[in-house]
Design a protein around this motif. Structure first.
Motif, PDB file in Angstrom:
ATOM      1  N   ASP A  19      47.280 -39.490  12.834  1.00  0.00           N
ATOM      2  CA  ASP A  19      47.599 -39.649  11.418  1.00  0.00           C
ATOM      3  C   ASP A  19      47.394 -38.289  10.750  1.00  0.00           C
ATOM      4  OD1 ASP A  19      47.959 -41.668   9.005  1.00  0.00           O
ATOM      5  OD2 ASP A  19      46.341 -40.276   8.456  1.00  0.00           O
ATOM      6  N   THR A  20      48.417 -37.806  10.062  1.00  0.00           N
ATOM      7  CA  THR A  20      48.388 -36.456   9.492  1.00  0.00           C
ATOM      8  C   THR A  20      47.201 -36.253   8.550  1.00  0.00           C
ATOM      9  OG1 THR A  20      50.792 -36.394   9.646  1.00  0.00           O
ATOM     10  CG2 THR A  20      49.749 -34.750   8.239  1.00  0.00           C
ATOM     11  N   LEU A  21      46.981 -37.182   7.637  1.00  0.00           N
ATOM     12  CA  LEU A  21      45.887 -37.048   6.670  1.00  0.00           C
ATOM     13  C   LEU A  21      44.527 -37.068   7.356  1.00  0.00           C
ATOM     14  CD1 LEU A  21      44.725 -36.948   3.780  1.00  0.00           C
ATOM     15  CD2 LEU A  21      44.877 -39.456   3.763  1.00  0.00           C
ATOM     16  N   ILE A  22      44.301 -38.041   8.216  1.00  0.00           N
ATOM     17  CA  ILE A  22      43.007 -38.190   8.894  1.00  0.00           C
ATOM     18  C   ILE A  22      42.730 -36.969   9.771  1.00  0.00           C
ATOM     19  CG2 ILE A  22      41.651 -39.587  10.507  1.00  0.00           C
ATOM     20  CD1 ILE A  22      42.181 -40.890   7.690  1.00  0.00           C
ATOM     21  N   ASP A  23      43.734 -36.514  10.500  1.00  0.00           N
ATOM     22  CA  ASP A  23      43.538 -35.347  11.362  1.00  0.00           C
ATOM     23  C   ASP A  23      43.232 -34.095  10.539  1.00  0.00           C
ATOM     24  OD1 ASP A  23      43.837 -36.776  13.715  1.00  0.00           O
ATOM     25  OD2 ASP A  23      45.996 -36.408  13.826  1.00  0.00           O
ATOM     26  N   ALA A  24      43.900 -33.922   9.413  1.00  0.00           N
ATOM     27  CA  ALA A  24      43.612 -32.768   8.547  1.00  0.00           C
ATOM     28  C   ALA A  24      42.187 -32.841   8.007  1.00  0.00           C
ATOM     29  CB  ALA A  24      44.622 -32.710   7.397  1.00  0.00           C
ATOM     30  N   GLN A  25      41.749 -34.035   7.639  1.00  0.00           N
ATOM     31  CA  GLN A  25      40.381 -34.200   7.146  1.00  0.00           C
ATOM     32  C   GLN A  25      39.380 -33.886   8.252  1.00  0.00           C
ATOM     33  OE1 GLN A  25      40.733 -38.250   5.755  1.00  0.00           O
ATOM     34  NE2 GLN A  25      41.087 -37.601   3.641  1.00  0.00           N
ATOM     35  N   HIS A  26      39.605 -34.391   9.446  1.00  0.00           N
ATOM     36  CA  HIS A  26      38.704 -34.112  10.569  1.00  0.00           C
ATOM     37  C   HIS A  26      38.615 -32.603  10.826  1.00  0.00           C
ATOM     38  CE1 HIS A  26      39.204 -38.358  12.544  1.00  0.00           C
ATOM     39  NE2 HIS A  26      38.302 -38.357  11.572  1.00  0.00           N
ATOM     40  N   ARG A  27      39.761 -31.944  10.878  1.00  0.00           N
ATOM     41  CA  ARG A  27      39.792 -30.499  11.093  1.00  0.00           C
ATOM     42  C   ARG A  27      38.998 -29.777  10.006  1.00  0.00           C
ATOM     43  NH1 ARG A  27      44.877 -30.830  12.993  1.00  0.00           N
ATOM     44  NH2 ARG A  27      45.754 -30.855  10.924  1.00  0.00           N
ATOM     45  N   GLY A  28      39.191 -30.192   8.769  1.00  0.00           N
ATOM     46  CA  GLY A  28      38.491 -29.579   7.649  1.00  0.00           C
ATOM     47  C   GLY A  28      36.986 -29.746   7.736  1.00  0.00           C
ATOM     48  N   PHE A  29      36.515 -30.915   8.184  1.00  0.00           N
ATOM     49  CA  PHE A  29      35.067 -31.139   8.306  1.00  0.00           C
ATOM     50  C   PHE A  29      34.456 -30.208   9.344  1.00  0.00           C
ATOM     51  CE2 PHE A  29      35.897 -35.709   6.872  1.00  0.00           C
ATOM     52  CZ  PHE A  29      35.658 -35.382   5.547  1.00  0.00           C
ATOM     53  N   LEU A  30      35.136 -30.013  10.453  1.00  0.00           N
ATOM     54  CA  LEU A  30      34.612 -29.119  11.486  1.00  0.00           C
ATOM     55  C   LEU A  30      34.509 -27.688  10.959  1.00  0.00           C
ATOM     56  CD1 LEU A  30      36.495 -30.458  14.651  1.00  0.00           C
ATOM     57  CD2 LEU A  30      34.152 -30.957  13.909  1.00  0.00           C
ATOM     58  N   ILE A  31      35.503 -27.267  10.227  1.00  0.00           N
ATOM     59  CA  ILE A  31      35.484 -25.918   9.640  1.00  0.00           C
ATOM     60  C   ILE A  31      34.360 -25.815   8.605  1.00  0.00           C
ATOM     61  CG2 ILE A  31      36.753 -24.330   8.131  1.00  0.00           C
ATOM     62  CD1 ILE A  31      39.337 -25.431   9.582  1.00  0.00           C
ATOM     63  N   ASP A  32      34.263 -26.804   7.725  1.00  0.00           N
ATOM     64  CA  ASP A  32      33.239 -26.786   6.669  1.00  0.00           C
ATOM     65  C   ASP A  32      31.832 -26.744   7.249  1.00  0.00           C
ATOM     66  OD1 ASP A  32      35.185 -26.867   4.720  1.00  0.00           O
ATOM     67  OD2 ASP A  32      34.863 -28.977   4.206  1.00  0.00           O
ATOM     68  N   LEU A  33      31.580 -27.571   8.245  1.00  0.00           N
ATOM     69  CA  LEU A  33      30.235 -27.611   8.818  1.00  0.00           C
ATOM     70  C   LEU A  33      29.891 -26.296   9.516  1.00  0.00           C
ATOM     71  CD1 LEU A  33      30.127 -31.286  10.037  1.00  0.00           C
ATOM     72  CD2 LEU A  33      28.665 -30.249   8.296  1.00  0.00           C
ATOM     73  N   ASP A  34      30.868 -25.694  10.169  1.00  0.00           N
ATOM     74  CA  ASP A  34      30.617 -24.401  10.794  1.00  0.00           C
ATOM     75  C   ASP A  34      30.316 -23.344   9.730  1.00  0.00           C
ATOM     76  OD1 ASP A  34      30.480 -22.738  13.156  1.00  0.00           O
ATOM     77  OD2 ASP A  34      32.326 -21.816  12.426  1.00  0.00           O
ATOM     78  N   GLU A  35      31.043 -23.389   8.618  1.00  0.00           N
ATOM     79  CA  GLU A  35      30.809 -22.418   7.549  1.00  0.00           C
ATOM     80  C   GLU A  35      29.424 -22.572   6.935  1.00  0.00           C
ATOM     81  OE1 GLU A  35      34.091 -22.749   4.820  1.00  0.00           O
ATOM     82  OE2 GLU A  35      35.462 -21.765   6.208  1.00  0.00           O
ATOM     83  N   VAL A  36      28.971 -23.816   6.744  1.00  0.00           N
ATOM     84  CA  VAL A  36      27.647 -23.988   6.146  1.00  0.00           C
ATOM     85  C   VAL A  36      26.564 -23.553   7.128  1.00  0.00           C
ATOM     86  CG1 VAL A  36      27.038 -26.404   6.696  1.00  0.00           C
ATOM     87  CG2 VAL A  36      26.310 -25.398   4.549  1.00  0.00           C
ATOM     88  N   MET A  37      26.786 -23.773   8.426  1.00  0.00           N
ATOM     89  CA  MET A  37      25.818 -23.293   9.416  1.00  0.00           C
ATOM     90  C   MET A  37      25.745 -21.768   9.377  1.00  0.00           C
ATOM     91  SD  MET A  37      24.373 -25.825  10.923  1.00  0.00           S
ATOM     92  CE  MET A  37      23.698 -25.153  12.425  1.00  0.00           C
ATOM     93  N   ASP A  38      26.907 -21.112   9.282  1.00  0.00           N
ATOM     94  CA  ASP A  38      26.928 -19.651   9.189  1.00  0.00           C
ATOM     95  C   ASP A  38      26.240 -19.174   7.914  1.00  0.00           C
ATOM     96  OD1 ASP A  38      28.230 -19.416  11.607  1.00  0.00           O
ATOM     97  OD2 ASP A  38      30.216 -19.064  10.730  1.00  0.00           O
ATOM     98  N   ALA A  39      26.438 -19.910   6.806  1.00  0.00           N
ATOM     99  CA  ALA A  39      25.801 -19.535   5.538  1.00  0.00           C
ATOM    100  C   ALA A  39      24.281 -19.628   5.649  1.00  0.00           C
ATOM    101  CB  ALA A  39      26.312 -20.422   4.408  1.00  0.00           C
ATOM    102  N   ILE A  40      23.802 -20.690   6.274  1.00  0.00           N
ATOM    103  CA  ILE A  40      22.357 -20.855   6.442  1.00  0.00           C
ATOM    104  C   ILE A  40      21.811 -19.746   7.329  1.00  0.00           C
ATOM    105  CG2 ILE A  40      20.564 -22.324   7.466  1.00  0.00           C
ATOM    106  CD1 ILE A  40      22.312 -24.731   6.553  1.00  0.00           C
ATOM    107  N   GLU A  41      22.513 -19.499   8.460  1.00  0.00           N
ATOM    108  CA  GLU A  41      22.074 -18.439   9.375  1.00  0.00           C
ATOM    109  C   GLU A  41      22.089 -17.079   8.688  1.00  0.00           C
ATOM    110  OE1 GLU A  41      24.725 -18.821  12.682  1.00  0.00           O
ATOM    111  OE2 GLU A  41      23.796 -20.668  13.360  1.00  0.00           O
ATOM    112  N   GLY A  42      23.005 -16.903   7.724  1.00  0.00           N
ATOM    113  CA  GLY A  42      23.113 -15.644   7.007  1.00  0.00           C
ATOM    114  C   GLY A  42      22.158 -15.531   5.829  1.00  0.00           C
ATOM    115  N   GLY A  43      21.322 -16.549   5.636  1.00  0.00           N
ATOM    116  CA  GLY A  43      20.327 -16.503   4.573  1.00  0.00           C
ATOM    117  C   GLY A  43      20.804 -16.982   3.218  1.00  0.00           C
TER     118      GLY A  43
END
Length: 140
Positions: A19-43
């Motif tokens: 499903d286009t919408l669900i798959d886009a949301q899933h992809r976005g969550f993986l990107i978002d969570l990686d970004e917040v982990m990088d932000a935390i690691e970066g202080g």
């Protein structure tokens, strides 16, 4: 793998549920969570992480509503159990948000978010893959 060896999941077509919408949301969550982990690691400060989390919780809530609507429309027989899983995940996400508001240190916050990422990835890979074939069959 992210900078400090934490969990990082790159989107793969095998994760798609069809499903286009669900798959886009899933992809976005993986990107978002990686970004917040990088932000935390970066202080990054608590306010940056909390702002992310507030948006993430709203997006995740909307995603679960969209996914449950898709499953209802497809007549998915496991919808009630899947919705229960969503409620449990939302409860975990809300608990992490309250941790961020509290006095948890960066190391504790990092560990909890890493655990949450693992839980969401497990849901995506295990639970969502269960309905993939059903939804595709209904679209045929």
């Amino acid at each position: 793998m992210s900078k400090s060896g934490d969990i990082k999941v790159d989107w793969k077509d095998e994760l798609a549920v069809g499903d286009t919408l669900i798959d886009a949301q899933h992809r976005g969550f993986l990107i978002d969570l990686d970004e917040v982990m990088d932000a935390i690691e970066g202080g990054a400060g608590r306010d940056v992480v909390l702002r992310f989390y507030t948006r993430f919780l709203a997006d995740l809530t909307r995603h679960f509503q969209d996914e449950e609507a898709l499953l209802a429309q497809a007549g998915y027989p496991g919808l009630a159990e899947h919705a229960d899983e969503h409620r449990q995940l939302l409860s975990s996400v809300r608990a992490v948000e309250s941790l961020l508001v509290g006095d948890a240190g960066a190391a504790d916050t990092h560990l909890v978010i890493r655990s949450l990422l693992a839980g969401l990835v497990d849901h995506l890979v295990a639970e969502d893959s269960r309905y993939k074939a059903w939804v595709k069959r209904q679209d045929s």
